[in-house]
Design a protein around this motif. Structure first.
Motif, mmCIF file in Angstrom:
data_model
loop_
_atom_site.group_PDB
_atom_site.id
_atom_site.type_symbol
_atom_site.label_atom_id
_atom_site.label_comp_id
_atom_site.label_asym_id
_atom_site.label_seq_id
_atom_site.Cartn_x
_atom_site.Cartn_y
_atom_site.Cartn_z
ATOM 1 N N ASP A 1 -0.073 -15.031 8.272
ATOM 2 C CA ASP A 1 -1.417 -15.400 7.826
ATOM 3 C C ASP A 1 -2.395 -14.270 8.098
ATOM 4 O O ASP A 1 -3.215 -13.914 7.255
ATOM 5 N N LYS A 2 -2.293 -13.717 9.321
ATOM 6 C CA LYS A 2 -3.184 -12.602 9.673
ATOM 7 C C LYS A 2 -2.962 -11.426 8.735
ATOM 8 O O LYS A 2 -3.902 -10.773 8.295
ATOM 9 N N LEU A 3 -1.689 -11.170 8.467
ATOM 10 C CA LEU A 3 -1.326 -10.055 7.603
ATOM 11 C C LEU A 3 -1.872 -10.271 6.207
ATOM 12 O O LEU A 3 -2.442 -9.378 5.589
ATOM 13 N N ASN A 4 -1.736 -11.502 5.716
ATOM 14 C CA ASN A 4 -2.231 -11.855 4.389
ATOM 15 C C ASN A 4 -3.728 -11.594 4.314
ATOM 16 O O ASN A 4 -4.217 -10.999 3.356
ATOM 17 N N GLY A 5 -4.455 -12.004 5.366
ATOM 18 C CA GLY A 5 -5.894 -11.776 5.412
ATOM 19 C C GLY A 5 -6.203 -10.291 5.326
ATOM 20 O O GLY A 5 -7.047 -9.858 4.544
ATOM 21 N N SER A 6 -5.477 -9.500 6.141
ATOM 22 C CA SER A 6 -5.722 -8.051 6.168
ATOM 23 C C SER A 6 -5.424 -7.426 4.823
ATOM 24 O O SER A 6 -6.168 -6.586 4.337
ATOM 25 N N ILE A 7 -4.297 -7.853 4.225
ATOM 26 C CA ILE A 7 -3.886 -7.257 2.954
ATOM 27 C C ILE A 7 -4.951 -7.493 1.904
ATOM 28 O O ILE A 7 -5.351 -6.584 1.189
ATOM 29 N N GLN A 8 -5.466 -8.759 1.856
ATOM 30 C CA GLN A 8 -6.461 -9.050 0.825
ATOM 31 C C GLN A 8 -7.723 -8.241 1.036
ATOM 32 O O GLN A 8 -8.270 -7.674 0.098
ATOM 33 N N GLY A 9 -8.157 -8.139 2.326
ATOM 34 C CA GLY A 9 -9.341 -7.337 2.642
ATOM 35 C C GLY A 9 -9.135 -5.901 2.229
ATOM 36 O O GLY A 9 -10.000 -5.282 1.610
ATOM 37 N N ASN A 10 -7.949 -5.375 2.555
ATOM 38 C CA ASN A 10 -7.675 -3.966 2.278
ATOM 39 C C ASN A 10 -7.557 -3.692 0.784
ATOM 40 O O ASN A 10 -7.947 -2.635 0.320
ATOM 41 N N GLN A 11 -7.017 -4.679 0.045
ATOM 42 C CA GLN A 11 -6.875 -4.499 -1.402
ATOM 43 C C GLN A 11 -8.243 -4.322 -2.050
ATOM 44 O O GLN A 11 -8.466 -3.414 -2.831
ATOM 45 N N GLU A 12 -9.166 -5.217 -1.639
ATOM 46 C CA GLU A 12 -10.514 -5.158 -2.183
ATOM 47 C C GLU A 12 -11.154 -3.825 -1.820
ATOM 48 O O GLU A 12 -11.762 -3.161 -2.659
ATOM 49 N N LEU A 13 -10.948 -3.445 -0.560
ATOM 50 C CA LEU A 13 -11.501 -2.183 -0.083
ATOM 51 C C LEU A 13 -10.956 -1.014 -0.894
ATOM 52 O O LEU A 13 -11.695 -0.127 -1.314
ATOM 53 N N ALA A 14 -9.649 -1.063 -1.146
ATOM 54 C CA ALA A 14 -9.019 0.031 -1.886
ATOM 55 C C ALA A 14 -9.567 0.099 -3.310
ATOM 56 O O ALA A 14 -9.862 1.177 -3.824
ATOM 57 N N GLU A 15 -9.734 -1.087 -3.930
ATOM 58 C CA GLU A 15 -10.257 -1.113 -5.299
ATOM 59 C C GLU A 15 -11.675 -0.559 -5.337
ATOM 60 O O GLU A 15 -11.999 0.309 -6.150
ATOM 61 N N ASN A 16 -12.505 -1.067 -4.409
ATOM 62 C CA ASN A 16 -13.891 -0.595 -4.365
ATOM 63 C C ASN A 16 -13.926 0.910 -4.152
ATOM 64 O O ASN A 16 -14.717 1.614 -4.775
ATOM 65 N N THR A 17 -13.076 1.381 -3.252
ATOM 66 C CA THR A 17 -13.099 2.792 -2.900
ATOM 67 C C THR A 17 -12.624 3.658 -4.056
ATOM 68 O O THR A 17 -13.168 4.742 -4.287
ATOM 69 N N THR A 18 -11.629 3.163 -4.789
ATOM 70 C CA THR A 18 -11.135 3.930 -5.932
ATOM 71 C C THR A 18 -12.247 4.154 -6.941
ATOM 72 O O THR A 18 -12.440 5.268 -7.441
ATOM 73 N N VAL A 19 -13.012 3.088 -7.206
ATOM 74 C CA VAL A 19 -14.128 3.212 -8.149
ATOM 75 C C VAL A 19 -15.119 4.246 -7.645
ATOM 76 O O VAL A 19 -15.565 5.133 -8.381
ATOM 77 N N LEU A 20 -15.451 4.122 -6.356
ATOM 78 C CA LEU A 20 -16.413 5.057 -5.764
ATOM 79 C C LEU A 20 -15.931 6.495 -5.877
ATOM 80 O O LEU A 20 -16.690 7.397 -6.250
ATOM 81 N N LEU A 21 -14.638 6.697 -5.552
ATOM 82 C CA LEU A 21 -14.096 8.052 -5.573
ATOM 83 C C LEU A 21 -14.126 8.632 -6.979
ATOM 84 O O LEU A 21 -14.434 9.796 -7.178
ATOM 85 N N GLN A 22 -13.808 7.770 -7.976
ATOM 86 C CA GLN A 22 -13.829 8.218 -9.374
ATOM 87 C C GLN A 22 -15.237 8.684 -9.746
ATOM 88 O O GLN A 22 -15.426 9.744 -10.326
ATOM 89 N N ASN A 23 -16.240 7.866 -9.325
ATOM 90 C CA ASN A 23 -17.632 8.229 -9.610
ATOM 91 C C ASN A 23 -17.989 9.546 -8.961
ATOM 92 O O ASN A 23 -18.649 10.398 -9.555
ATOM 93 N N LEU A 24 -17.546 9.701 -7.699
ATOM 94 C CA LEU A 24 -17.861 10.919 -6.964
ATOM 95 C C LEU A 24 -17.285 12.129 -7.682
ATOM 96 O O LEU A 24 -17.928 13.162 -7.828
#
Ligand SMILES: *[C@@H]1O[C@H](CO)[C@@H](O)[C@H](O)[C@H]1NC(C)=O
Ligand SMILES: *[C@@H]1O[C@H](CO)[C@@H](O)[C@H](O)[C@H]1NC(C)=O
Ligand SMILES: *[C@@H]1O[C@H](CO)[C@@H](O)[C@H](O)[C@H]1NC(C)=O
Ligand SMILES: *[C@@H]1O[C@H](CO)[C@@H](O)[C@H](O)[C@H]1NC(C)=O
Ligand SMILES: *[C@@H]1O[C@H](CO)[C@@H](O)[C@H](O)[C@H]1NC(C)=O
Length: 469
Positions: free
Chosen positions: A113-136
């Motif tokens: 359960d903890k892992l699932n929580g972390s994975i979902q948080g990290n996925q969102e973070l990765a998606e957000n960051t990818t967009v940001l990096l592309q813009n940069l």
């Protein structure tokens, strides 16, 4: 967009002209280039720093710890399942074994359960960051058009050339064959580097106790091979009167203490309870600085008996011989216990050694006594903590809130000191209040401002880590 502007000539010219008459002299400045878009650069800089602060090392450490926990938990489950099958005598499975298995599954579920929580948080973070990096990236490409001096482009070319040169140089270098290790207790030789953290957890009481120690018994009693121990300074950040146990690393991470506490005394503190965080568990006994005394205590977990031995005359105690960093000393760190392949050591300082580190071997046996002693020339207040590995004493110092350096070593076999070890630790929080080497799994366990953190040692002769518990 064309920028053009009117610029008055310098004041001197203006003055001299004023004296001649009222006529004014003006000249026109025409910039043929495009104006540099400073706003755009500012936005990009803001975005970049936002991007950096968003990706904290904590999020990835957290994932890694959970995964490691799971990795160690699954073989245990398999083992227990096999045992259950052996016990299966036709009709009935042993109720006890089933219960054990049930508990284990529950722990694994919690971990998942903890892992699932972390994975979902990290996925969102990765998606957000990818967009940001592309813009940069797009923004920076745009800005490169304004690089009329070709500075950035040339730098890129230089970097590429340098990389090629490095690759070429490394390719030519012959890899040195290490000589065979001489010390039989250290089959992998000395450690050469450290990576991690590979474990990072707040455990059962996140943020509650700033000072403490934890780890594994290098010489465990039968049936307790995978146990982890935790001692927190529960009174005034200085004293403790019990040891808390976890049946596995994952239980420690999810904060489920199955064996529970073993108490030294009901009062805290009192004669022969624990003072200071740098304690170790070895061979089913806890070794620590006895309350309010320049003495070493050994508490036998089985018999509950406490054995005491005095340290040499002049030993600093009661927070008079502490580990320190630039701005502060860590209270009640007068005695530092350590384990390595050869057993237990105690590190301290005395008045006659002028505050330099002193190291003594703790002899095994029914009676508790100190064996050989070594005197170093490193000043204890310049050191944040120490640990032993393969008969070598190592000392750390504070570099920054995110980095600690293993800067010093003292080899008990040769008496050689080295002030230039130069191995760095990535910290998760500024203060390391406990450090100990675990020879069973080649981990360095640290307790940092209430977090439990492990680093992995890399040795001369083998890089691989035995993670089985
Ligand atoms: C992970 O969490 C999400 C949302 O919290 C949930 O819908 C999903 O079923 C979970 N997956 C597992 C394998 O537990
Ligand atoms: C990702 O971006 C969305 C929308 O901007 C935001 O709501 C969310 O909190 C972000 N997630 C993370 C993990 O930063
Ligand atoms: C140790 O490992 C780190 C990366 O984990 C590396 O950057 C560093 O150069 C290594 N140090 C030595 C002395 O090999
Ligand atoms: C601890 O006590 C047990 C039981 O009395 C004994 O067998 C064992 O040797 C003791 N350990 C030490 C280190 O003295
Ligand atoms: C190094 O590790 C590998 C894989 O764990 C093992 O097979 C090998 O025996 C080890 N070598 C030494 C010298 O311990």
């Amino acid at each position: 967009m064309k920028l053009s502007g009117l610029l008055p000539l310098c004041a001197l010219l203006a003055l001299s002209q004023q004296s001649q008459g009222p006529s004014k002299c003006e000249c026109e400045l025409v910039n043929l280039n495009q104006a540099f878009p400073h706003n755009k650069l500012d936005t990009i800089q803001d975005d970049a720093s936002g991007c950096v602060s968003r990706i904290t090392p904590q999020s990835s450490f957290h994932m890694e710890s959970l995964l490691l926990g799971l990795k160690r938990r699954l073989p245990q489950l398999m083992e227990d399942l096999e045992q259950l099958e052996e016990e299966h005598d036709g009709d009935l499975y042993s109720a006890l074994s089933l219960h054990v298995l049930e508990n284990e599954l529950e722990e694994i579920q919690q971990l998942m359960d903890k892992l699932n929580g972390s994975i979902q948080g990290n996925q969102e973070l990765a998606e957000n960051t990818t967009v940001l990096l592309q813009n940069l990236k797009e923004g920076l490409t745009d800005l490169e058009h304004f690089d009329t001096m070709q500075v950035v482009k040339r730098q890129h070319v230089n970097q590429r050339l340098k990389k090629d040169l490095d690759q070429c140089r490394n390719g030519l270098q012959p890899t040195a064959k290490p000589t065979q290790p001489t010390d039989r207790t250290c089959p992998l030789g000395q450690f050469v580097n450290i990576t991690g953290p590979v474990v990072y957890t707040g455990g059962e009481y996140p943020g509650s106790y700033k000072y403490g120690g934890w780890g594994r018994d290098p010489k465990p009693e039968t049936g307790k091979e995978s146990w982890y121990w935790l001692v927190m300074m529960t009174s005034s950040n200085r004293y403790a009167n019990y040891i808390r146990f976890y049946s596995t690393l994952s239980s420690l991470i999810v904060g489920k203490s199955t064996p529970g506490n073993i108490q030294i005394h009901a009062s805290n503190p009192t004669t022969n309870t624990i003072q200071g965080p740098n304690v170790v568990l070895y061979g089913g006994s806890l070794y620590y600085n006895c309350f309010n005394a320049p003495s070493l205590c050994r508490f036998n977990l089985t018999s509950k008996a406490i054995t005491v031995t005095d340290l040499p005359k002049g030993t600093r105690f009661n927070s008079k011989g502490n580990f320190c960093q630039l701005d502060e000393c860590y209270p009640f760190t007068d005695l530092d216990l350590a384990t390595d392949e050869s057993g237990v050591w105690v590190i301290y300082t005395t008045s006659q050694d002028f505050g330099n580190l002193v190291l003594s071997k703790v002899e095994e046996g029914e009676q508790l006594k100190l064996g050989q002693t070594w005197h170093t020339s490193v000043y204890k207040q310049a050191v944040t903590n120490t640990f032993m590995a393969c008969g070598v004493l190592y000392a750390t110092r504070y570099v920054s809130s995110t980095t600690e350096e293993i800067f010093y070593s003292f080899d008990t076999a040769t008496g050689k000191e080295n002030f230039n070890v130069g191995i760095f630790l990535n910290k998760v929080s500024p203060s390391i209040l406990f450090l100990n080497y675990s020879p069973v799994d080649h981990m360095l366990h640290a307790y940092c401002d209430s977090n439990m953190v492990s680093y992995k040692f890399l040795f001369e002769f083998n890089d691989s880590l035995n993670v089985s518990s």
